[in-house]
Scaffold this active site. Structure first.
Site, PDB file in Angstrom:
ATOM      1  N   CYS A 157       0.817  -1.215   0.000  1.00  0.00           N
ATOM      2  CA  CYS A 157       0.000   0.000   0.000  1.00  0.00           C
ATOM      3  C   CYS A 157       0.849   1.263   0.000  1.00  0.00           C
ATOM      4  O   CYS A 157       0.469   2.274  -0.604  1.00  0.00           O
ATOM      5  CB  CYS A 157      -0.970   0.003   1.184  1.00  0.00           C
ATOM      6  SG  CYS A 157      -0.185  -0.213   2.804  1.00  0.00           S
ATOM      7  N   HIS A 183      -1.426   0.674   7.404  1.00  0.00           N
ATOM      8  CA  HIS A 183      -2.107   0.853   6.127  1.00  0.00           C
ATOM      9  C   HIS A 183      -1.804   2.271   5.652  1.00  0.00           C
ATOM     10  O   HIS A 183      -1.476   3.150   6.458  1.00  0.00           O
ATOM     11  CB  HIS A 183      -3.615   0.641   6.284  1.00  0.00           C
ATOM     12  CG  HIS A 183      -4.349   0.579   4.976  1.00  0.00           C
ATOM     13  ND1 HIS A 183      -3.906  -0.164   3.915  1.00  0.00           N
ATOM     14  CD2 HIS A 183      -5.506   1.179   4.553  1.00  0.00           C
ATOM     15  CE1 HIS A 183      -4.740  -0.032   2.900  1.00  0.00           C
ATOM     16  NE2 HIS A 183      -5.716   0.781   3.258  1.00  0.00           N
ATOM     17  N   ASP A 190      -8.398   5.018  -0.987  1.00  0.00           N
ATOM     18  CA  ASP A 190      -7.931   3.759  -0.399  1.00  0.00           C
ATOM     19  C   ASP A 190      -8.104   2.672  -1.454  1.00  0.00           C
ATOM     20  O   ASP A 190      -9.229   2.291  -1.789  1.00  0.00           O
ATOM     21  CB  ASP A 190      -8.731   3.438   0.865  1.00  0.00           C
ATOM     22  CG  ASP A 190      -8.282   2.150   1.549  1.00  0.00           C
ATOM     23  OD1 ASP A 190      -7.434   1.430   0.979  1.00  0.00           O
ATOM     24  OD2 ASP A 190      -8.792   1.856   2.651  1.00  0.00           O
TER      25      ASP A 190
END
Length: 207
Positions: A30, A83, A99
């Site tokens: 990510c 994250h 996201d």
């Protein structure tokens, strides 16, 4: 009326990238996915890069619950060690979260993302409470580096296939990911917030 105005502004918002599928994406990377999204925004000039931020979500225990993730699309959360998402604070005062791992809209209005994906810390055990390192996108592009060593097991095998493009590095570093994951304000770049501070600082309701 204020709610109607915010909804109208959100409906008129033009995303910073064409579609989720158009974004560079590698599962479990990510931090690099968001770096690539920052790079896309920089090269396409639709929005000022200064309006965008890379947001690392973690805590001291590296156990953070996030709901509405593709890895667990039911009602329960995924417990990530960290994250990373992108935050865009538009000139009209609306904030949006990008996201690439959520089942929520892409991009998602900030307040909806908070309510559905992060919920409240009030009902969460203290060890799971989230913190947020918010780094301006231009600083993130300039300073972030990863040799992807964190994605190898003790035998040197990849836990997940790495991106096909070369590792991201700077003139000063080949690996500083932990400085971004750390929620120690004295370390790394950007500013560190609790959930309530993050919401107060960036919620569209505060404009």
């Amino acid at each position: 009326m204020e709610g109607d105005s915010r909804a109208a502004t959100a409906s008129q918002y033009q995303p910073a990238c064409p579609t989720r599928d158009a974004c560079v994406y590698s599962s479990c990377y990510c931090e690099e996915n968001i770096w690539k999204l920052c790079e896309y925004i920089k090269t396409h000039n639709q929005y000022l890069l200064e309006e965008c931020y890379a947001v690392f979500i973690s805590n001291e225990k590296k156990m953070v619950p996030i709901w509405k993730q593709q890895a667990r699309p039911e009602n329960g959360p995924v417990i990530w060690d960290y994250h990373v998402v992108l935050l865009h604070v538009s000139r009209e005062g609306q904030s949006f979260i990008y996201d690439l791992d959520t089942i929520l809209p892409f991009p998602c209005p900030f307040d909806i993302y908070i309510e559905d994906a992060l919920k409240s810390d009030d009902d969460i055990h203290p060890q799971f409470r989230r913190k947020f390192r918010v780094v301006r996108a231009d600083s993130y592009l300039k300073n972030f580096a990863s040799d992807r060593s964190h994605m190898k097991d003790s035998s040197g095998n990849w836990r997940e296939p790495p991106p096909e493009y070369p590792c991201i590095e700077t003139g000063d570093s080949k690996m500083n990911l932990n400085d971004f994951i750390s929620m120690d304000p004295a370390v790394g770049w950007g500013a560190v917030y609790t959930l309530s501070e993050f919401v107060h600082r960036f919620s569209s309701k505060n404009y």
